[in-house]
Design an enzyme around this catalytic site. Structure first.
Site, PDB file in Angstrom:
ATOM      1  N   SER A 148       5.292 -66.004 -19.495  1.00 35.07           N
ATOM      2  CA  SER A 148       4.215 -65.245 -18.856  1.00 35.07           C
ATOM      3  C   SER A 148       3.050 -65.031 -19.818  1.00 35.07           C
ATOM      4  O   SER A 148       1.888 -65.319 -19.505  1.00 35.07           O
ATOM      5  CB  SER A 148       4.787 -63.896 -18.389  1.00 35.07           C
ATOM      6  OG  SER A 148       3.771 -62.996 -18.074  1.00 35.07           O
ATOM      7  N   HIS A 168      -2.517 -59.600 -27.370  1.00 28.26           N
ATOM      8  CA  HIS A 168      -1.719 -59.267 -26.183  1.00 28.26           C
ATOM      9  C   HIS A 168      -0.532 -58.415 -26.594  1.00 28.26           C
ATOM     10  O   HIS A 168       0.091 -58.650 -27.617  1.00 28.26           O
ATOM     11  CB  HIS A 168      -1.222 -60.542 -25.486  1.00 28.26           C
ATOM     12  CG  HIS A 168      -0.749 -60.296 -24.086  1.00 28.26           C
ATOM     13  ND1 HIS A 168      -1.607 -60.241 -23.007  1.00 28.26           N
ATOM     14  CD2 HIS A 168       0.485 -60.073 -23.583  1.00 28.26           C
ATOM     15  CE1 HIS A 168      -0.905 -60.010 -21.910  1.00 28.26           C
ATOM     16  NE2 HIS A 168       0.377 -59.891 -22.229  1.00 28.26           N
ATOM     17  N   ASP A 228       1.557 -67.650 -13.275  1.00 31.46           N
ATOM     18  CA  ASP A 228       1.910 -66.325 -13.795  1.00 31.46           C
ATOM     19  C   ASP A 228       1.458 -65.230 -12.836  1.00 31.46           C
ATOM     20  O   ASP A 228       2.122 -64.206 -12.677  1.00 31.46           O
ATOM     21  CB  ASP A 228       1.303 -66.093 -15.184  1.00 31.46           C
ATOM     22  CG  ASP A 228       1.764 -64.761 -15.776  1.00 31.46           C
ATOM     23  OD1 ASP A 228       2.986 -64.528 -15.807  1.00 31.46           O
ATOM     24  OD2 ASP A 228       0.919 -63.940 -16.175  1.00 31.46           O
ATOM     25  N   ARG A 274       8.535 -61.017 -10.498  1.00 31.86           N
ATOM     26  CA  ARG A 274       9.488 -60.477 -11.491  1.00 31.86           C
ATOM     27  C   ARG A 274       9.526 -58.956 -11.421  1.00 31.86           C
ATOM     28  O   ARG A 274      10.575 -58.328 -11.543  1.00 31.86           O
ATOM     29  CB  ARG A 274       9.083 -60.931 -12.906  1.00 31.86           C
ATOM     30  CG  ARG A 274       9.405 -62.383 -13.189  1.00 31.86           C
ATOM     31  CD  ARG A 274       8.719 -62.859 -14.454  1.00 31.86           C
ATOM     32  NE  ARG A 274       9.063 -62.059 -15.608  1.00 31.86           N
ATOM     33  CZ  ARG A 274       8.190 -61.694 -16.562  1.00 31.86           C
ATOM     34  NH1 ARG A 274       6.931 -62.053 -16.515  1.00 31.86           N
ATOM     35  NH2 ARG A 274       8.592 -60.978 -17.566  1.00 31.86           N
ATOM     36  N   LYS A 330      -0.784 -67.501 -20.001  1.00 33.86           N
ATOM     37  CA  LYS A 330      -2.151 -67.013 -19.794  1.00 33.86           C
ATOM     38  C   LYS A 330      -2.966 -67.077 -21.070  1.00 33.86           C
ATOM     39  O   LYS A 330      -4.150 -67.405 -21.056  1.00 33.86           O
ATOM     40  CB  LYS A 330      -2.309 -65.611 -19.235  1.00 33.86           C
ATOM     41  CG  LYS A 330      -1.175 -64.740 -19.038  1.00 33.86           C
ATOM     42  CD  LYS A 330      -1.616 -63.409 -18.415  1.00 33.86           C
ATOM     43  CE  LYS A 330      -0.730 -62.336 -18.946  1.00 33.86           C
ATOM     44  NZ  LYS A 330       0.663 -62.462 -18.494  1.00 33.86           N
TER      45      LYS A 330
HETATM   46  N1  URA Z   1       3.031 -59.003 -20.613  1.00 35.96           N
HETATM   47  C1  URA Z   1       2.910 -60.126 -19.858  1.00 35.96           C
HETATM   48  O1  URA Z   1       1.834 -60.649 -19.704  1.00 35.96           O
HETATM   49  N2  URA Z   1       4.019 -60.630 -19.300  1.00 35.96           N
HETATM   50  C2  URA Z   1       5.235 -60.094 -19.462  1.00 35.96           C
HETATM   51  O2  URA Z   1       6.179 -60.624 -18.934  1.00 35.96           O
HETATM   52  C3  URA Z   1       5.349 -58.922 -20.231  1.00 35.96           C
HETATM   53  C4  URA Z   1       4.232 -58.393 -20.804  1.00 35.96           C
END
Ligand code: URA
Length: 433
Positions: free
Chosen positions: A183, A82, A161, A168, A187
């Protein structure tokens, strides 16, 4: 408990208990707490600070807001990657098929565009027919069939999220480490992974502009993941210019496909191979990093990674022919160069502004319900350190709305700083946590 009391407590600098965080997240997820109260609480937290204990409570409450997957039927190590978000960052589209072709199962839950940064889901949805809203059963079936599956937060997985991410984005509360941690980790931990590779971006196109802030974010993310029993490595990488040569949805998808077809030069390919190698490494597939890199390259040159991409596109309802013919992706009708006006070297690119130009030209959303113009994009011709003369194309813009050309071209021209002295070379990987 009343939401307004918790807003007041945070407004006045208090620390919420675990039960209070649970009340907020659960109430918001099931629509009992409205957007305006959650937005007020988010802003209070942003301004007054969120403690480590509150961050951990946010992660866990957001994680358990939905199902937490297990994949006992899959023998391969389950590893995901990620990024904290950048401009031109299409690495997920290349890395997931590479890792899958090397024996890693990749159950990837991604996000949409956030602020000026692009989103993996929007890039994937530029592929005609591609569905990112699979049910849990479909997600599991696709993963078992081809070693990767690519979806977004759903009502079943990471639903908190799903709502908070959008809120956000609209309330200027994105670039804040506790919220980013909650966040991302909610996930990722819901995916049922054994290991996670994090690409923490640092620079003027990232949410953490300075290296210190990015390093702290990397440490927080890694600590949370390891505390939940996962193998985690975080790379802090440069985001002071767009990654690769293209910014936009369909154009970045095309760039990722071309990389999987064998275009292995440039910063985008270099970073993708590195991140894929790290996935093999923490998945226990390959101990030696150099060998892992060679295996990742081989997955590309042999065509095995492209084959995985073709299969996942087909299994998720998309047109698999784009894997061989990316010309089938949406394209803008108009294109025009934006040229340098003086000579020198490129010493700076306002990367966040480049992302905003694409968004404002229709390539992103102002509000969640906005439709995206997938064909809009920029081809970046000159990057940091490149020499230019008057008339050298900086960027070719691809767009449909001609009425915006002059103002966009002006913004782009101003986003490139050109001075007489060449800057030092860019170091892509700045730290490893
Ligand atoms: N990626 C995400 O999944 N959440 C964030 O807040 C920033 C980047």
């Amino acid at each position: 408990m009343r939401p307004q009391d918790l807003i007041e407590k945070k407004r006045d600098g208090g620390e919420l208990t675990r039960d209070e965080i649970a009340f907020l997240i659960r109430g918001y997820t099931c629509d009992e707490i409205p957007d305006y109260q959650m937005a007020a609480w988010l802003m209070a937290g942003f301004l007054r600070g969120i403690s480590e204990a509150e961050t951990q409570a946010l992660v866990e409450e957001m994680l358990y807001s939905g199902d937490v997957l297990t994949h006992d039927q899959i023998a391969e190590p389950k590893v995901d990657k990620h990024s904290t978000g950048g401009v031109g960052d299409k690495t997920s589209l290349a890395i997931a098929p590479i890792a899958a072709a090397c024996g890693v199962a990749v159950p990837m839950i991604s996000g949409r565009a956030l602020a000026h940064t692009g989103g993996t889901l929007d890039k994937l949805e530029s592929i005609p027919g591609f569905r990112t809203d699979l049910s849990l059963d479909e997600f599991r079936r696709v993963l078992a069939a081809c070693g990767l599956a690519l979806i977004g937060q759903t009502k079943e997985i990471a639903p908190a999220d799903r709502k908070l991410y959008a809120l956000r984005d609209l309330t200027a509360t994105v670039p804040f480490r506790p919220y980013i941690c909650a966040s991302i980790m909610s996930k990722k931990l819901a995916e049922g992974i054994d290991g996670l590779v994090l690409d923490v971006k640092s620079g003027n196109g990232a949410f953490m502009r300075d290296l210190e802030g990015a390093q702290t974010l990397a440490e927080m993310l890694a600590r949370i993941g390891r505390g939940m029993g996962k193998r985690v490595v975080a790379l802090v990488t440069d985001m002071n210019q767009p990654l690769g040569r293209w910014v936009g949805n369909a154009v970045e998808t095309r760039e990722a496909i071309e990389m999987l077809q064998g275009t292995l030069d440039g910063d985008f390919a270099q970073l993708s191979i590195e991140l894929a190698a790290r996935m093999l490494n923490i998945g226990g597939i390959e101990e030696d990093l150099d060998t892992a890199r060679t295996r990742a390259v081989d997955a590309v040159t042999s065509g095995r990674a492209l084959d995985r991409l073709r299969r996942v596109i087909e299994l998720q309802g998309g047109d698999p022919r784009v894997a061989d013919d990316p010309g089938r992706l949406p394209q803008a009708l108009l294109s025009r160069d934006i040229r340098a006006e003086r000579s020198g070297y490129v010493t700076g690119i306002e990367t966040d502004e480049v992302g905003r130009v694409v968004m404002d030209w229709g390539g992103g959303r102002r509000r969640l319900e906005d439709a995206i113009d997938y064909g809009v994009g920029l081809n970046i011709h000159v990057k940091l350190g490149d020499p230019v003369k008057p008339g050298t194309p900086l960027v070719t813009a691809y767009y449909n709305d001609a009425s915006k050309f002059e103002s966009m071209a002006d913004r782009l021209r101003r986003a490139w700083s050109i001075t007489e002295e060449a800057p030092p070379p860019v170091q892509m990987i700045k730290a490893i946590v």
